[in-house]
Design a protein around this motif. Structure first.
Motif, PDB file in Angstrom:
ATOM      1  N   ARG A  67      -0.840   3.265  16.449  1.00  0.00           N
ATOM      2  CA  ARG A  67      -1.006   4.689  16.114  1.00  0.00           C
ATOM      3  C   ARG A  67       0.351   5.380  15.952  1.00  0.00           C
ATOM      4  O   ARG A  67       0.529   6.212  15.057  1.00  0.00           O
ATOM      5  CB  ARG A  67      -1.837   5.394  17.184  1.00  0.00           C
ATOM      6  N   HIS A  68       1.299   5.012  16.808  1.00  0.00           N
ATOM      7  CA  HIS A  68       2.628   5.626  16.697  1.00  0.00           C
ATOM      8  C   HIS A  68       3.286   5.261  15.368  1.00  0.00           C
ATOM      9  O   HIS A  68       3.913   6.110  14.725  1.00  0.00           O
ATOM     10  CB  HIS A  68       3.497   5.208  17.886  1.00  0.00           C
ATOM     11  N   MET A  69       3.131   4.020  14.950  1.00  0.00           N
ATOM     12  CA  MET A  69       3.687   3.625  13.648  1.00  0.00           C
ATOM     13  C   MET A  69       3.023   4.407  12.510  1.00  0.00           C
ATOM     14  O   MET A  69       3.691   4.807  11.550  1.00  0.00           O
ATOM     15  CB  MET A  69       3.510   2.125  13.418  1.00  0.00           C
ATOM     16  N   THR A  70       1.730   4.639  12.610  1.00  0.00           N
ATOM     17  CA  THR A  70       1.039   5.430  11.588  1.00  0.00           C
ATOM     18  C   THR A  70       1.601   6.851  11.561  1.00  0.00           C
ATOM     19  O   THR A  70       1.823   7.417  10.476  1.00  0.00           O
ATOM     20  CB  THR A  70      -0.479   5.446  11.844  1.00  0.00           C
ATOM     21  N   GLU A  71       1.848   7.416  12.742  1.00  0.00           N
ATOM     22  CA  GLU A  71       2.431   8.764  12.804  1.00  0.00           C
ATOM     23  C   GLU A  71       3.811   8.807  12.161  1.00  0.00           C
ATOM     24  O   GLU A  71       4.146   9.758  11.447  1.00  0.00           O
ATOM     25  CB  GLU A  71       2.517   9.230  14.257  1.00  0.00           C
ATOM     26  N   ILE A  72       4.615   7.805  12.409  1.00  0.00           N
ATOM     27  CA  ILE A  72       5.949   7.757  11.810  1.00  0.00           C
ATOM     28  C   ILE A  72       5.830   7.636  10.289  1.00  0.00           C
ATOM     29  O   ILE A  72       6.520   8.321   9.545  1.00  0.00           O
ATOM     30  CB  ILE A  72       6.778   6.585  12.396  1.00  0.00           C
ATOM     31  N   MET A  82       8.059  -0.464   4.307  1.00  0.00           N
ATOM     32  CA  MET A  82       7.580  -1.850   4.324  1.00  0.00           C
ATOM     33  C   MET A  82       7.652  -2.433   5.738  1.00  0.00           C
ATOM     34  O   MET A  82       6.777  -3.209   6.137  1.00  0.00           O
ATOM     35  CB  MET A  82       8.377  -2.709   3.348  1.00  0.00           C
ATOM     36  N   ILE A  83       8.658  -2.046   6.487  1.00  0.00           N
ATOM     37  CA  ILE A  83       8.764  -2.505   7.878  1.00  0.00           C
ATOM     38  C   ILE A  83       7.533  -2.073   8.672  1.00  0.00           C
ATOM     39  O   ILE A  83       6.949  -2.868   9.409  1.00  0.00           O
ATOM     40  CB  ILE A  83      10.068  -1.984   8.532  1.00  0.00           C
ATOM     41  N   ILE A  84       7.124  -0.828   8.503  1.00  0.00           N
ATOM     42  CA  ILE A  84       5.943  -0.336   9.212  1.00  0.00           C
ATOM     43  C   ILE A  84       4.715  -1.136   8.805  1.00  0.00           C
ATOM     44  O   ILE A  84       3.913  -1.540   9.655  1.00  0.00           O
ATOM     45  CB  ILE A  84       5.743   1.175   8.959  1.00  0.00           C
TER      46      ILE A  84
END
Length: 165
Positions: free
Chosen positions: A149-154, A102-104
């Motif tokens: 994009r980095h958040m999507t990867e995580i 949820m944070i992401i």
């Protein structure tokens, strides 16, 4: 303020994004404190630092046009920050991985607002032949895209898998 030119809109929208950044930085710091995944915590710290870099750039550009960066309050980001509180900070979670997912989600919503704002301001700067501003805003826009994009990867690499378990 009465808008009579594209430059008026340009300045107003940079002030709006400055305010949005200020609000999202505070929310991102709280999301960092609530996160448990180490990679997510690092990304949120980097996001907070990047937001500050964007604020510094916007302040420089706005002041260069003889205006005050704090002359606007972004109600759009105010709403997104309220969502951060409602869906993460004030919510009970029985699973840390679910909270991290949820944070992401909430971080990316704020990032998308910044992407839209920087993109519009860059387009205005291009039309107004503000080439130095275009270069600076393009860096802010790229940094916002990179963070998103980095958040999507995580999320797709580990957090969502853990939250689904």
């Amino acid at each position: 303020m009465a808008f009579s030119s594209l430059k008026d809109i340009y300045i107003d929208q940079m002030q709006d994004i400055y305010s949005a950044c200020k609000q999202s930085k505070a929310a991102t710091q709280k999301l960092h404190d609530a996160a448990t995944d180490d990679e997510l915590k690092k990304a949120l710290k980097a996001g907070s630092d990047g937001i500050q870099d964007g604020m510094d750039t916007l302040s420089e550009i706005i002041k260069g046009h003889g205006e005050d960066p704090t002359d606007e309050f972004c109600k759009g980001m105010e709403g997104l920050v309220k969502e951060v509180h409602a869906h993460v900070l004030d919510e009970d979670f029985s699973d840390d991985d679910v909270r991290d997912a949820m944070i992401i989600t909430q971080y990316q919503r704020m990032a998308h607002y910044a992407i839209a704002g920087y993109g519009c301001c860059k387009a205005f700067a291009k039309r107004l032949d503000q080439t130095d501003d275009v270069t600076k805003l393009d860096k802010c826009l790229d940094a916002s895209y990179d963070g998103d994009r980095h958040m999507t990867e995580i999320a797709t690499g580990s957090v969502n898998k853990s939250a689904a378990a």
